[in-house]
Motif scaffolding. Structure first.
Motif, PDB file in Angstrom:
ATOM      1  N   LYS A  71       0.837  -1.204   0.000  1.00 27.64           N
ATOM      2  CA  LYS A  71       0.000   0.000   0.000  1.00 27.64           C
ATOM      3  C   LYS A  71       0.873   1.257   0.000  1.00 27.64           C
ATOM      4  O   LYS A  71       0.579   2.215  -0.718  1.00 27.64           O
ATOM      5  CB  LYS A  71      -0.912  -0.019   1.229  1.00 27.64           C
ATOM      6  CG  LYS A  71      -1.999   0.988   1.183  1.00 27.64           C
ATOM      7  CD  LYS A  71      -3.029   0.622   0.159  1.00 27.64           C
ATOM      8  CE  LYS A  71      -4.243   1.504   0.299  1.00 27.64           C
ATOM      9  NZ  LYS A  71      -5.152   1.355  -0.810  1.00 27.64           N
ATOM     10  N   GLY A  72       1.942   1.252   0.780  1.00 29.75           N
ATOM     11  CA  GLY A  72       2.862   2.385   0.800  1.00 29.75           C
ATOM     12  C   GLY A  72       3.559   2.580  -0.533  1.00 29.75           C
ATOM     13  O   GLY A  72       3.744   3.707  -1.000  1.00 29.75           O
ATOM     14  N   PHE A  73       3.955   1.479  -1.159  1.00 25.43           N
ATOM     15  CA  PHE A  73       4.591   1.553  -2.469  1.00 25.43           C
ATOM     16  C   PHE A  73       3.617   2.105  -3.498  1.00 25.43           C
ATOM     17  O   PHE A  73       3.983   2.941  -4.332  1.00 25.43           O
ATOM     18  CB  PHE A  73       5.087   0.165  -2.886  1.00 25.43           C
ATOM     19  CG  PHE A  73       5.843   0.157  -4.172  1.00 25.43           C
ATOM     20  CD1 PHE A  73       7.107   0.712  -4.257  1.00 25.43           C
ATOM     21  CD2 PHE A  73       5.289  -0.406  -5.310  1.00 25.43           C
ATOM     22  CE1 PHE A  73       7.806   0.708  -5.448  1.00 25.43           C
ATOM     23  CE2 PHE A  73       5.968  -0.416  -6.499  1.00 25.43           C
ATOM     24  CZ  PHE A  73       7.242   0.139  -6.570  1.00 25.43           C
ATOM     25  N   GLN A  74       2.371   1.675  -3.445  1.00 28.87           N
ATOM     26  CA  GLN A  74       1.348   2.165  -4.374  1.00 28.87           C
ATOM     27  C   GLN A  74       1.154   3.668  -4.204  1.00 28.87           C
ATOM     28  O   GLN A  74       1.068   4.407  -5.188  1.00 28.87           O
ATOM     29  CB  GLN A  74       0.031   1.442  -4.134  1.00 28.87           C
ATOM     30  CG  GLN A  74      -1.108   1.965  -4.992  1.00 28.87           C
ATOM     31  CD  GLN A  74      -2.454   1.407  -4.581  1.00 28.87           C
ATOM     32  OE1 GLN A  74      -2.550   0.600  -3.669  1.00 28.87           O
ATOM     33  NE2 GLN A  74      -3.493   1.835  -5.246  1.00 28.87           N
ATOM     34  N   MET A  75       1.102   4.128  -2.965  1.00 27.97           N
ATOM     35  CA  MET A  75       0.902   5.556  -2.722  1.00 27.97           C
ATOM     36  C   MET A  75       2.079   6.384  -3.208  1.00 27.97           C
ATOM     37  O   MET A  75       1.898   7.462  -3.784  1.00 27.97           O
ATOM     38  CB  MET A  75       0.657   5.807  -1.237  1.00 27.97           C
ATOM     39  CG  MET A  75      -0.678   5.353  -0.755  1.00 27.97           C
ATOM     40  SD  MET A  75      -0.865   5.729   0.988  1.00 27.97           S
ATOM     41  CE  MET A  75      -2.516   5.156   1.278  1.00 27.97           C
ATOM     42  N   SER A  76       3.298   5.877  -3.005  1.00 26.70           N
ATOM     43  CA  SER A  76       4.463   6.631  -3.475  1.00 26.70           C
ATOM     44  C   SER A  76       4.516   6.678  -4.995  1.00 26.70           C
ATOM     45  O   SER A  76       4.872   7.707  -5.577  1.00 26.70           O
ATOM     46  CB  SER A  76       5.747   6.038  -2.900  1.00 26.70           C
ATOM     47  OG  SER A  76       5.947   4.725  -3.376  1.00 26.70           O
ATOM     48  N   ILE A  77       4.130   5.593  -5.655  1.00 26.73           N
ATOM     49  CA  ILE A  77       4.090   5.585  -7.116  1.00 26.73           C
ATOM     50  C   ILE A  77       3.036   6.565  -7.622  1.00 26.73           C
ATOM     51  O   ILE A  77       3.255   7.274  -8.611  1.00 26.73           O
ATOM     52  CB  ILE A  77       3.825   4.162  -7.646  1.00 26.73           C
ATOM     53  CG1 ILE A  77       5.026   3.267  -7.377  1.00 26.73           C
ATOM     54  CG2 ILE A  77       3.480   4.169  -9.124  1.00 26.73           C
ATOM     55  CD1 ILE A  77       6.287   3.684  -8.088  1.00 26.73           C
TER      56      ILE A  77
END
Length: 95
Positions: free
Chosen positions: A39-45
């Motif tokens: 979820k954190g990776f998705q938000m940063s992308i």
């Protein structure tokens, strides 16, 4: 009528399996660390892609109209705002 021993053991095994499955389902409701990392990776992308798209459009418009920093600056900032808005919606659970 008396049940054979094998059938009695089978009932006990089924009950034990059901208890184990119920306990495992209760634990799986909690988000795992892998889910949180994804979820954190998705938000940063989402944030970076919005800023990058704003940057690219601004660069293209500046090249076309010979207004070097104007559109680049404005659209990069707007891309940042759009990225933060995407993160906010994602955190709230809206799609």
């Amino acid at each position: 009528m008396k049940k054979p021993k094998d059938i009695s053991n089978l009932d006990e095994k089924i009950d034990a399996f059901k208890r184990k499955e119920t306990a495992r389902n209760q634990k799986s409701d909690e988000p795992s660390s892998a889910h949180n990392a994804a979820k954190g990776f998705q938000m940063s992308i989402e944030l970076l892609s919005a800023v990058f798209i704003g940057f690219c459009i601004g660069y293209f418009l500046d090249s076309s109209f010979q207004t070097k920093p104007l559109f680049l600056t404005i659209l990069t900032i707007l891309g940042g705002f759009a990225g933060v808005l995407n993160i906010y919606k994602s955190a709230k659970g809206e799609n």
